[in-house]
Motif scaffolding. Structure first.
Motif, PDB file in Angstrom:
ATOM      1  N   UNK A 152      39.744  40.843  11.046  1.00 49.51           N
ATOM      2  CA  UNK A 152      41.127  40.527  11.955  1.00 49.51           C
ATOM      3  C   UNK A 152      40.771  40.033  13.159  1.00 49.51           C
ATOM      4  N   UNK A 153      41.896  39.348  13.879  1.00 50.48           N
ATOM      5  CA  UNK A 153      41.681  38.869  15.258  1.00 50.48           C
ATOM      6  C   UNK A 153      42.578  39.910  16.191  1.00 50.48           C
ATOM      7  N   UNK A 154      41.781  40.271  17.150  1.00 56.60           N
ATOM      8  CA  UNK A 154      42.354  41.320  18.016  1.00 56.60           C
ATOM      9  C   UNK A 154      42.357  40.699  19.509  1.00 56.60           C
ATOM     10  N   UNK A 155      43.663  41.085  20.202  1.00 54.76           N
ATOM     11  CA  UNK A 155      43.633  40.710  21.627  1.00 54.76           C
ATOM     12  C   UNK A 155      43.065  42.047  22.354  1.00 54.76           C
ATOM     13  N   UNK A 156      42.148  41.653  23.526  1.00 57.70           N
ATOM     14  CA  UNK A 156      41.795  42.669  24.201  1.00 57.70           C
ATOM     15  C   UNK A 156      42.603  43.062  25.588  1.00 57.70           C
ATOM     16  N   UNK A 157      42.058  44.019  26.350  1.00 58.52           N
ATOM     17  CA  UNK A 157      42.601  44.414  27.646  1.00 58.52           C
ATOM     18  C   UNK A 157      42.702  43.162  28.622  1.00 58.52           C
ATOM     19  N   UNK A 158      43.892  42.638  29.144  1.00 63.72           N
ATOM     20  CA  UNK A 158      44.171  41.526  29.930  1.00 63.72           C
ATOM     21  C   UNK A 158      43.147  41.782  31.013  1.00 63.72           C
ATOM     22  N   UNK A 159      42.586  40.609  31.570  1.00 62.60           N
ATOM     23  CA  UNK A 159      41.910  40.287  32.687  1.00 62.60           C
ATOM     24  C   UNK A 159      42.714  39.786  33.610  1.00 62.60           C
ATOM     25  N   UNK A 160      43.292  40.527  34.772  1.00 65.22           N
ATOM     26  CA  UNK A 160      44.222  39.754  35.686  1.00 65.22           C
ATOM     27  C   UNK A 160      43.312  38.806  36.557  1.00 65.22           C
ATOM     28  N   UNK A 161      43.886  37.604  37.126  1.00 65.05           N
ATOM     29  CA  UNK A 161      43.286  36.676  38.188  1.00 65.05           C
ATOM     30  C   UNK A 161      42.902  37.346  39.236  1.00 65.05           C
ATOM     31  N   UNK A 162      41.749  37.728  39.590  1.00 65.88           N
ATOM     32  CA  UNK A 162      41.293  38.184  41.146  1.00 65.88           C
ATOM     33  C   UNK A 162      42.165  37.964  41.951  1.00 65.88           C
ATOM     34  N   UNK A 163      42.769  36.583  42.346  1.00 64.51           N
ATOM     35  CA  UNK A 163      43.679  36.036  43.245  1.00 64.51           C
ATOM     36  C   UNK A 163      44.885  36.729  43.218  1.00 64.51           C
ATOM     37  N   UNK A 164      45.474  37.331  42.314  1.00 62.44           N
ATOM     38  CA  UNK A 164      46.763  37.684  42.141  1.00 62.44           C
ATOM     39  C   UNK A 164      46.968  39.221  42.835  1.00 62.44           C
ATOM     40  N   UNK A 165      48.163  39.409  43.043  1.00 58.04           N
ATOM     41  CA  UNK A 165      48.391  40.723  43.852  1.00 58.04           C
ATOM     42  C   UNK A 165      48.480  41.734  42.776  1.00 58.04           C
ATOM     43  N   UNK A 166      47.712  42.986  42.961  1.00 54.66           N
ATOM     44  CA  UNK A 166      47.567  43.735  42.171  1.00 54.66           C
ATOM     45  C   UNK A 166      48.682  44.607  41.638  1.00 54.66           C
ATOM     46  N   UNK A 167      49.904  44.409  42.272  1.00 56.49           N
ATOM     47  CA  UNK A 167      51.027  45.011  41.855  1.00 56.49           C
ATOM     48  C   UNK A 167      51.962  43.920  40.810  1.00 56.49           C
ATOM     49  N   UNK A 168      51.517  42.868  40.734  1.00 59.47           N
ATOM     50  CA  UNK A 168      52.049  41.834  39.495  1.00 59.47           C
ATOM     51  C   UNK A 168      52.245  42.566  38.064  1.00 59.47           C
ATOM     52  N   UNK A 169      53.416  42.789  37.622  1.00 59.37           N
ATOM     53  CA  UNK A 169      53.535  43.670  36.502  1.00 59.37           C
ATOM     54  C   UNK A 169      52.945  42.670  35.299  1.00 59.37           C
ATOM     55  N   UNK A 170      52.644  43.091  34.281  1.00 59.34           N
ATOM     56  CA  UNK A 170      52.431  42.458  32.907  1.00 59.34           C
ATOM     57  C   UNK A 170      53.995  42.296  32.241  1.00 59.34           C
ATOM     58  N   UNK A 171      54.006  40.872  32.138  1.00 54.14           N
ATOM     59  CA  UNK A 171      55.280  40.629  31.491  1.00 54.14           C
ATOM     60  C   UNK A 171      55.546  41.183  30.090  1.00 54.14           C
ATOM     61  N   UNK A 172      56.916  41.466  29.787  1.00 49.32           N
ATOM     62  CA  UNK A 172      57.157  41.856  28.635  1.00 49.32           C
ATOM     63  C   UNK A 172      56.992  41.331  27.297  1.00 49.32           C
TER      64      UNK A 172
END
Lengths: 230, 230
Positions: A194-214
Protein backbone atom coordinates in the motif's frame (compact mmCIF):
# COMPACT_ATOMS: atom_id res chain seq x y z
CA UNK A 1 -19.26 10.31 -16.13
CA UNK A 2 -22.15 8.04 -15.20
CA UNK A 3 -21.36 4.44 -14.43
CA UNK A 4 -24.10 3.50 -16.88
CA UNK A 5 -22.20 5.05 -19.81
CA UNK A 6 -21.28 2.59 -22.55
CA UNK A 7 -17.89 1.02 -21.86
CA UNK A 8 -14.83 2.01 -23.87
CA UNK A 9 -14.72 -0.23 -26.96
CA UNK A 10 -12.26 -3.12 -27.02
CA UNK A 11 -9.88 -2.83 -29.97
CA UNK A 12 -7.05 -5.10 -31.13
CA UNK A 13 -4.61 -2.90 -29.19
CA UNK A 14 -6.64 -2.98 -26.00
CA UNK A 15 -7.40 -6.70 -26.10
CA UNK A 16 -4.73 -8.60 -24.16
CA UNK A 17 -3.08 -11.58 -25.82
CA UNK A 18 -3.27 -13.45 -22.52
CA UNK A 19 -5.15 -13.26 -19.18
CA UNK A 20 -8.13 -11.69 -20.93
CA UNK A 21 -10.25 -12.08 -17.82
CA UNK A 22 -8.16 -9.30 -16.27
CA UNK A 23 -9.21 -6.72 -18.87
CA UNK A 24 -11.87 -4.11 -18.08
CA UNK A 25 -13.41 -1.41 -20.26
CA UNK A 26 -16.08 0.14 -18.06
CA UNK A 27 -15.72 3.80 -17.17
CA UNK A 28 -15.88 3.21 -13.41
CA UNK A 29 -12.89 0.83 -13.37
CA UNK A 30 -10.79 2.78 -15.87
CA UNK A 31 -11.46 6.15 -14.24
CA UNK A 32 -10.89 4.93 -10.67
CA UNK A 33 -7.42 3.68 -11.60
CA UNK A 34 -6.59 6.90 -13.43
CA UNK A 35 -7.71 8.82 -10.34
CA UNK A 36 -5.52 6.78 -7.98
CA UNK A 37 -1.96 7.76 -8.88
CA UNK A 38 0.26 10.84 -9.00
CA UNK A 39 2.38 9.93 -12.02
CA UNK A 40 1.61 8.45 -15.41
CA UNK A 41 4.10 7.09 -17.96
CA UNK A 42 3.85 8.95 -21.28
CA UNK A 43 5.11 7.07 -24.33
CA UNK A 44 5.74 8.61 -27.73
CA UNK A 45 8.01 8.05 -30.70
CA UNK A 46 10.96 10.39 -31.07
CA UNK A 47 12.05 12.04 -34.32
CA UNK A 48 14.57 9.24 -34.89
CA UNK A 49 11.87 6.60 -34.60
CA UNK A 50 12.74 5.31 -31.12
CA UNK A 51 10.34 4.94 -28.20
CA UNK A 52 10.49 7.37 -25.26
CA UNK A 53 8.75 6.77 -21.92
CA UNK A 54 8.69 9.65 -19.43
CA UNK A 55 6.99 9.96 -16.05
CA UNK A 56 4.80 13.02 -15.61
CA UNK A 57 1.96 14.39 -13.53
CA UNK A 58 -1.51 14.27 -14.99
CA UNK A 59 -5.22 14.42 -14.23
CA UNK A 60 -8.47 13.09 -15.63
CA UNK A 61 -11.40 15.44 -16.27
CA UNK A 62 -14.37 13.46 -17.53
CA UNK A 63 -13.10 11.49 -20.50
CA UNK A 64 -10.10 13.73 -21.04
CA UNK A 65 -6.61 13.15 -19.75
CA UNK A 66 -4.38 16.17 -19.20
CA UNK A 67 -0.61 15.74 -18.93
CA UNK A 68 1.75 18.29 -17.50
CA UNK A 69 4.53 19.70 -19.63
CA UNK A 70 7.22 19.13 -17.03
CA UNK A 71 8.48 16.16 -19.01
CA UNK A 72 10.50 18.62 -21.08
CA UNK A 73 9.65 20.33 -24.28
CA UNK A 74 10.45 17.49 -26.67
CA UNK A 75 7.03 15.81 -26.73
CA UNK A 76 5.25 19.13 -26.49
CA UNK A 77 6.82 20.59 -29.58
CA UNK A 78 5.30 17.72 -31.51
CA UNK A 79 1.95 17.98 -29.79
CA UNK A 80 0.93 21.24 -31.46
CA UNK A 81 -0.08 19.25 -34.55
CA UNK A 82 -0.96 16.08 -32.72
CA UNK A 83 1.36 13.52 -31.15
CA UNK A 84 0.62 9.82 -31.04
CA UNK A 85 0.95 8.73 -27.44
CA UNK A 86 0.39 5.81 -25.12
CA UNK A 87 -0.29 6.77 -21.51
CA UNK A 88 -0.03 4.13 -18.79
CA UNK A 89 -0.85 4.29 -15.09
CA UNK A 90 0.03 1.35 -12.83
CA UNK A 91 -0.52 0.73 -9.12
CA UNK A 92 1.05 -2.24 -7.35
CA UNK A 93 -1.26 -3.81 -4.75
CA UNK A 94 0.41 -7.03 -3.67
CA UNK A 95 3.27 -9.50 -3.99
CA UNK A 96 1.90 -12.91 -5.00
CA UNK A 97 4.25 -15.61 -3.70
CA UNK A 98 3.41 -18.97 -5.23
CA UNK A 99 5.03 -22.32 -4.49
CA UNK A 100 6.52 -22.46 -7.99
CA UNK A 101 8.68 -19.72 -9.46
CA UNK A 102 6.49 -19.77 -12.55
CA UNK A 103 3.37 -18.60 -10.74
CA UNK A 104 4.90 -15.66 -8.90
CA UNK A 105 3.01 -12.52 -9.77
CA UNK A 106 1.92 -9.11 -8.60
CA UNK A 107 -1.51 -7.87 -7.77
CA UNK A 108 -1.88 -4.62 -9.70
CA UNK A 109 -4.24 -2.20 -11.41
CA UNK A 110 -3.20 -0.57 -14.68
CA UNK A 111 -4.72 1.55 -17.41
CA UNK A 112 -3.29 1.91 -20.91
CA UNK A 113 -4.68 4.70 -23.15
CA UNK A 114 -3.81 5.12 -26.83
CA UNK A 115 -4.47 8.13 -29.01
CA UNK A 116 -3.29 11.41 -30.42
CA UNK A 117 -2.57 14.14 -27.90
CA UNK A 118 -2.82 17.84 -28.62
CA UNK A 119 -1.41 20.82 -26.84
CA UNK A 120 -4.06 22.78 -24.94
CA UNK A 121 -4.25 26.31 -26.33
CA UNK A 122 -7.55 27.61 -24.93
CA UNK A 123 -6.67 29.72 -21.85
CA UNK A 124 -9.68 28.58 -19.82
CA UNK A 125 -9.05 24.91 -20.55
CA UNK A 126 -5.35 25.41 -19.81
CA UNK A 127 -6.13 26.83 -16.38
CA UNK A 128 -8.74 24.17 -15.65
CA UNK A 129 -6.27 21.45 -16.59
CA UNK A 130 -3.50 22.82 -14.36
CA UNK A 131 -5.92 23.06 -11.45
CA UNK A 132 -7.02 19.47 -12.06
CA UNK A 133 -3.39 18.31 -12.06
CA UNK A 134 -2.83 19.99 -8.67
CA UNK A 135 -6.09 18.56 -7.30
CA UNK A 136 -5.01 15.06 -8.48
CA UNK A 137 -2.10 15.35 -6.03
CA UNK A 138 -4.17 16.79 -3.18
CA UNK A 139 -7.91 17.21 -3.76
CA UNK A 140 -8.96 20.74 -2.84
CA UNK A 141 -5.47 22.17 -3.12
CA UNK A 142 -5.85 24.21 -6.33
CA UNK A 143 -8.37 26.60 -4.77
CA UNK A 144 -6.02 27.23 -1.84
CA UNK A 145 -2.89 28.33 -3.70
CA UNK A 146 -1.96 31.37 -5.74
CA UNK A 147 -3.31 31.01 -9.29
CA UNK A 148 -0.89 31.05 -12.19
CA UNK A 149 -0.08 34.43 -13.71
CA UNK A 150 -0.34 34.92 -17.46
CA UNK A 151 3.46 34.62 -17.65
CA UNK A 152 3.45 31.36 -15.68
CA UNK A 153 0.68 29.96 -17.88
CA UNK A 154 2.76 30.78 -20.96
CA UNK A 155 5.67 28.79 -19.48
CA UNK A 156 3.58 25.73 -18.64
CA UNK A 157 2.39 23.43 -21.35
CA UNK A 158 -0.41 20.90 -21.05
CA UNK A 159 -1.35 18.22 -23.54
CA UNK A 160 -4.75 16.59 -23.78
CA UNK A 161 -5.61 13.03 -24.70
CA UNK A 162 -9.28 12.21 -25.22
CA UNK A 163 -10.01 8.80 -23.75
CA UNK A 164 -11.33 6.64 -26.59
CA UNK A 165 -9.08 3.60 -26.93
CA UNK A 166 -8.40 2.70 -23.32
CA UNK A 167 -8.51 -0.35 -21.11
CA UNK A 168 -7.73 -1.45 -17.58
CA UNK A 169 -6.02 -4.61 -16.39
CA UNK A 170 -6.52 -5.78 -12.84
CA UNK A 171 -5.09 -8.75 -10.98
CA UNK A 172 -6.43 -9.44 -7.50
CA UNK A 173 -6.66 -12.42 -5.21
CA UNK A 174 -4.34 -15.18 -4.14
CA UNK A 175 -1.83 -17.62 -5.56
CA UNK A 176 -2.70 -19.83 -8.52
CA UNK A 177 -0.42 -22.81 -8.02
CA UNK A 178 -0.51 -26.01 -10.06
CA UNK A 179 -2.51 -28.72 -8.26
CA UNK A 180 0.57 -30.93 -8.02
CA UNK A 181 2.46 -28.17 -6.17
CA UNK A 182 -0.11 -27.69 -3.41
CA UNK A 183 1.69 -29.93 -0.94
CA UNK A 184 5.13 -28.35 -1.31
CA UNK A 185 6.39 -27.04 2.06
CA UNK A 186 7.07 -23.51 0.72
CA UNK A 187 5.17 -20.65 2.36
CA UNK A 188 2.65 -19.30 -0.15
CA UNK A 189 0.42 -16.27 -0.01
CA UNK A 190 0.09 -12.57 -0.75
CA UNK A 191 1.92 -9.62 0.82
CA UNK A 192 -0.30 -6.54 0.48
CA UNK A 193 1.43 -3.40 -0.83
CA UNK A 194 0.00 0.00 0.00
CA UNK A 195 0.96 3.62 -0.37
CA UNK A 196 1.05 5.69 2.76
CA UNK A 197 1.29 9.42 3.38
CA UNK A 198 3.63 10.43 6.21
CA UNK A 199 3.73 13.32 8.64
CA UNK A 200 3.67 16.66 6.77
CA UNK A 201 6.99 18.51 6.73
CA UNK A 202 6.14 22.24 6.87
CA UNK A 203 8.23 24.71 4.87
CA UNK A 204 10.72 26.19 7.39
CA UNK A 205 9.98 29.68 6.02
CA UNK A 206 6.31 29.37 7.04
CA UNK A 207 4.91 30.70 10.30
CA UNK A 208 4.63 27.86 12.81
CA UNK A 209 1.06 28.98 13.46
CA UNK A 210 -0.13 28.23 9.93
CA UNK A 211 -2.81 25.58 10.37
CA UNK A 212 -2.87 22.38 8.34
CA UNK A 213 -5.79 22.89 5.93
CA UNK A 214 -8.89 20.76 6.25
CA UNK A 215 -8.43 19.09 2.85
CA UNK A 216 -4.98 17.90 3.98
CA UNK A 217 -6.33 16.62 7.29
CA UNK A 218 -8.96 14.68 5.38
CA UNK A 219 -6.39 13.21 2.98
CA UNK A 220 -4.11 12.16 5.82
CA UNK A 221 -7.01 10.63 7.71
CA UNK A 222 -7.77 8.52 4.63
CA UNK A 223 -4.28 7.66 3.41
CA UNK A 224 -1.89 8.59 6.18
CA UNK A 225 -0.32 6.65 8.99
CA UNK A 226 -2.60 6.77 11.96
CA UNK A 227 -1.40 8.85 14.89
CA UNK A 228 1.24 7.05 16.93
CA UNK A 229 2.16 4.73 14.09
CA UNK A 230 5.13 6.68 12.76
CA UNK B 1 29.26 -3.24 -10.11
CA UNK B 2 31.71 -1.16 -8.12
CA UNK B 3 30.65 2.33 -7.14
CA UNK B 4 33.93 3.57 -8.62
CA UNK B 5 32.96 2.41 -12.11
CA UNK B 6 32.81 5.17 -14.71
CA UNK B 7 29.34 6.73 -14.84
CA UNK B 8 26.97 6.02 -17.71
CA UNK B 9 27.69 8.56 -20.46
CA UNK B 10 25.30 11.49 -20.91
CA UNK B 11 23.85 11.55 -24.41
CA UNK B 12 21.42 13.97 -26.07
CA UNK B 13 18.57 11.60 -25.14
CA UNK B 14 19.64 11.32 -21.50
CA UNK B 15 20.35 15.03 -20.98
CA UNK B 16 17.20 16.75 -19.69
CA UNK B 17 16.05 19.91 -21.41
CA UNK B 18 15.29 21.43 -18.01
CA UNK B 19 16.18 20.87 -14.33
CA UNK B 20 19.53 19.44 -15.35
CA UNK B 21 20.70 19.44 -11.75
CA UNK B 22 18.28 16.57 -11.13
CA UNK B 23 20.06 14.26 -13.60
CA UNK B 24 22.44 11.55 -12.36
CA UNK B 25 24.55 9.07 -14.31
CA UNK B 26 26.54 7.25 -11.61
CA UNK B 27 25.99 3.53 -11.25
CA UNK B 28 25.09 3.73 -7.56
CA UNK B 29 22.17 6.13 -8.10
CA UNK B 30 20.88 4.48 -11.28
CA UNK B 31 21.13 0.95 -9.89
CA UNK B 32 19.57 1.80 -6.52
CA UNK B 33 16.46 3.19 -8.23
CA UNK B 34 16.23 0.18 -10.55
CA UNK B 35 16.48 -2.05 -7.48
CA UNK B 36 13.69 -0.24 -5.63
CA UNK B 37 10.54 -1.06 -7.58
CA UNK B 38 8.47 -4.07 -8.64
CA UNK B 39 7.27 -2.83 -12.01
CA UNK B 40 8.94 -1.00 -14.88
CA UNK B 41 7.23 0.62 -17.86
CA UNK B 42 8.40 -0.85 -21.15
CA UNK B 43 8.02 1.34 -24.22
CA UNK B 44 8.38 0.18 -27.79
CA UNK B 45 7.02 1.08 -31.21
CA UNK B 46 4.32 -1.17 -32.63
CA UNK B 47 4.20 -2.44 -36.20
CA UNK B 48 1.89 0.43 -37.16
CA UNK B 49 4.39 3.00 -35.85
CA UNK B 50 2.58 3.93 -32.66
CA UNK B 51 4.04 3.94 -29.15
CA UNK B 52 3.13 1.22 -26.64
CA UNK B 53 3.85 1.43 -22.90
CA UNK B 54 3.26 -1.69 -20.82
CA UNK B 55 3.96 -2.38 -17.15
CA UNK B 56 5.99 -5.49 -16.45
CA UNK B 57 8.17 -7.11 -13.80
CA UNK B 58 11.91 -6.89 -14.22
CA UNK B 59 15.26 -7.18 -12.48
CA UNK B 60 18.75 -5.74 -12.79
CA UNK B 61 21.75 -8.08 -12.81
CA UNK B 62 24.96 -6.01 -12.98
CA UNK B 63 24.52 -3.73 -15.98
CA UNK B 64 21.83 -5.87 -17.55
CA UNK B 65 18.11 -5.36 -17.23
CA UNK B 66 15.84 -8.39 -17.65
CA UNK B 67 12.14 -7.93 -18.41
CA UNK B 68 9.51 -10.58 -17.95
CA UNK B 69 7.44 -11.73 -20.90
CA UNK B 70 4.14 -11.49 -19.05
CA UNK B 71 3.30 -8.30 -20.90
CA UNK B 72 2.07 -10.42 -23.76
CA UNK B 73 3.85 -11.80 -26.73
CA UNK B 74 3.70 -8.74 -28.98
CA UNK B 75 6.97 -7.09 -27.92
CA UNK B 76 8.68 -10.44 -27.53
CA UNK B 77 8.03 -11.54 -31.07
CA UNK B 78 9.99 -8.51 -32.23
CA UNK B 79 12.75 -8.99 -29.68
CA UNK B 80 14.23 -12.08 -31.32
CA UNK B 81 15.99 -9.82 -33.81
CA UNK B 82 16.33 -6.84 -31.49
CA UNK B 83 13.62 -4.43 -30.36
CA UNK B 84 14.24 -0.75 -29.66
CA UNK B 85 12.90 -0.05 -26.21
CA UNK B 86 12.76 2.60 -23.54
CA UNK B 87 12.41 1.26 -20.00
CA UNK B 88 11.37 3.61 -17.21
CA UNK B 89 11.14 3.05 -13.45
CA UNK B 90 9.62 5.74 -11.23
CA UNK B 91 9.12 5.97 -7.47
CA UNK B 92 7.07 8.77 -5.89
CA UNK B 93 8.54 10.02 -2.60
CA UNK B 94 6.60 13.14 -1.71
CA UNK B 95 3.91 15.67 -2.55
CA UNK B 96 5.45 19.15 -2.78
CA UNK B 97 2.80 21.72 -1.92
CA UNK B 98 3.97 25.22 -2.79
CA UNK B 99 2.17 28.50 -2.18
CA UNK B 100 1.71 29.01 -5.93
CA UNK B 101 0.08 26.49 -8.22
CA UNK B 102 3.04 26.80 -10.57
CA UNK B 103 5.56 25.41 -8.08
CA UNK B 104 3.63 22.34 -7.05
CA UNK B 105 5.72 19.27 -7.69
CA UNK B 106 6.48 15.73 -6.62
CA UNK B 107 9.58 14.36 -5.00
CA UNK B 108 10.50 11.32 -7.08
CA UNK B 109 13.27 9.06 -8.33
CA UNK B 110 13.21 7.81 -11.90
CA UNK B 111 15.47 5.96 -14.31
CA UNK B 112 15.07 5.98 -18.09
CA UNK B 113 17.06 3.44 -20.13
CA UNK B 114 17.27 3.41 -23.94
CA UNK B 115 18.56 0.65 -26.15
CA UNK B 116 17.86 -2.46 -28.15
CA UNK B 117 16.50 -5.43 -26.23
CA UNK B 118 17.02 -9.04 -27.23
CA UNK B 119 15.20 -12.17 -26.25
CA UNK B 120 17.25 -14.36 -23.91
CA UNK B 121 17.87 -17.72 -25.55
CA UNK B 122 20.68 -19.20 -23.44
CA UNK B 123 19.00 -21.62 -20.97
CA UNK B 124 21.31 -20.74 -18.05
CA UNK B 125 20.85 -17.01 -18.56
CA UNK B 126 17.09 -17.53 -18.93
CA UNK B 127 16.91 -19.30 -15.58
CA UNK B 128 19.18 -16.77 -13.88
CA UNK B 129 17.03 -13.93 -15.19
CA UNK B 130 13.77 -15.50 -13.96
CA UNK B 131 15.30 -16.07 -10.53
CA UNK B 132 16.46 -12.44 -10.44
CA UNK B 133 12.95 -11.25 -11.33
CA UNK B 134 11.51 -13.27 -8.42
CA UNK B 135 14.22 -12.02 -6.05
CA UNK B 136 13.48 -8.41 -7.11
CA UNK B 137 10.00 -8.92 -5.63
CA UNK B 138 11.21 -10.68 -2.47
CA UNK B 139 14.99 -11.09 -2.03
CA UNK B 140 15.79 -14.72 -1.23
CA UNK B 141 12.52 -16.05 -2.60
CA UNK B 142 13.83 -17.74 -5.78
CA UNK B 143 15.85 -20.32 -3.84
CA UNK B 144 12.77 -21.21 -1.77
CA UNK B 145 10.31 -22.07 -4.51
CA UNK B 146 10.03 -24.86 -7.04
CA UNK B 147 12.31 -24.15 -10.02
CA UNK B 148 10.78 -23.86 -13.46
CA UNK B 149 10.48 -27.04 -15.47
CA UNK B 150 11.77 -27.15 -19.04
CA UNK B 151 8.18 -26.79 -20.24
CA UNK B 152 7.59 -23.76 -18.03
CA UNK B 153 10.84 -22.17 -19.22
CA UNK B 154 9.71 -22.62 -22.80
CA UNK B 155 6.47 -20.77 -22.00
CA UNK B 156 8.19 -17.85 -20.31
CA UNK B 157 10.06 -15.28 -22.34
CA UNK B 158 12.64 -12.85 -21.00
CA UNK B 159 14.18 -9.94 -22.85
CA UNK B 160 17.49 -8.32 -21.95
CA UNK B 161 18.52 -4.71 -22.24
CA UNK B 162 22.17 -3.91 -21.62
CA UNK B 163 22.41 -0.68 -19.66
CA UNK B 164 24.43 1.75 -21.77
CA UNK B 165 22.32 4.84 -22.40
CA UNK B 166 20.65 5.38 -19.06
CA UNK B 167 20.10 8.19 -16.59
CA UNK B 168 18.35 8.92 -13.32
CA UNK B 169 16.34 11.96 -12.32
CA UNK B 170 15.82 12.73 -8.67
CA UNK B 171 13.89 15.51 -6.96
CA UNK B 172 14.21 15.81 -3.20
CA UNK B 173 13.75 18.55 -0.66
CA UNK B 174 11.18 21.22 0.03
CA UNK B 175 9.11 23.82 -1.78
CA UNK B 176 10.75 26.32 -4.13
CA UNK B 177 8.37 29.26 -4.00
CA UNK B 178 8.98 32.64 -5.59
CA UNK B 179 10.37 35.10 -3.03
CA UNK B 180 7.31 37.34 -3.42
CA UNK B 181 5.02 34.43 -2.48
CA UNK B 182 6.74 33.62 0.82
CA UNK B 183 4.30 35.62 2.93
CA UNK B 184 1.12 34.15 1.45
CA UNK B 185 -1.01 32.53 4.17
CA UNK B 186 -1.25 29.16 2.35
CA UNK B 187 0.16 26.10 4.15
CA UNK B 188 3.29 24.99 2.31
CA UNK B 189 5.45 21.93 2.76
CA UNK B 190 6.00 18.34 1.75
CA UNK B 191 3.86 15.26 2.43
CA UNK B 192 6.14 12.19 2.40
CA UNK B 193 4.89 9.24 0.34
CA UNK B 194 6.09 5.75 1.18
CA UNK B 195 5.30 2.21 0.17
CA UNK B 196 4.38 -0.19 2.92
CA UNK B 197 4.04 -3.96 3.03
CA UNK B 198 1.05 -5.22 4.99
CA UNK B 199 0.30 -8.33 6.98
CA UNK B 200 0.93 -11.48 4.87
CA UNK B 201 -2.22 -13.26 3.73
CA UNK B 202 -1.41 -17.00 3.71
CA UNK B 203 -2.81 -19.20 0.97
CA UNK B 204 -5.88 -20.92 2.51
CA UNK B 205 -4.72 -24.25 1.06
CA UNK B 206 -1.49 -24.12 3.08
CA UNK B 207 -1.03 -25.80 6.44
CA UNK B 208 -1.50 -23.24 9.21
CA UNK B 209 1.74 -24.49 10.71
CA UNK B 210 3.87 -23.39 7.76
CA UNK B 211 6.28 -20.83 9.21
CA UNK B 212 6.86 -17.43 7.61
CA UNK B 213 10.33 -17.74 6.06
CA UNK B 214 13.22 -15.67 7.44
CA UNK B 215 13.67 -13.66 4.24
CA UNK B 216 10.04 -12.56 4.48
CA UNK B 217 10.39 -11.65 8.16
CA UNK B 218 13.41 -9.53 7.26
CA UNK B 219 11.60 -7.79 4.40
CA UNK B 220 8.60 -7.02 6.59
CA UNK B 221 10.86 -5.72 9.36
CA UNK B 222 12.39 -3.30 6.83
CA UNK B 223 9.35 -2.27 4.80
CA UNK B 224 6.33 -3.46 6.69
CA UNK B 225 4.01 -1.82 9.15
CA UNK B 226 5.40 -2.33 12.60
CA UNK B 227 3.52 -4.74 14.82
CA UNK B 228 0.42 -3.18 16.30
CA UNK B 229 0.23 -0.50 13.64
CA UNK B 230 -2.25 -2.19 11.35
Amino acid sequence: MSSTAAPYPATPRTTPTRARERAHYDHATVHAILDSDYICHLGFVSADGGPIVLPTTYARVGSRLYLHGSTGSRPLRGAAEGLRVCVTVTRTDGLVLARSGMHHSLNYRSVVAHGTAHRVTDPDEHRTALDAIIDRIVPGRAADCRPATAKELAQTAVIRLDLREVSAKVRTGGVNDEPEDRDLPTWAGVIPVSRTLGTPVPDPAMSAETPLPDYLRRLLAEQGLRRGQE
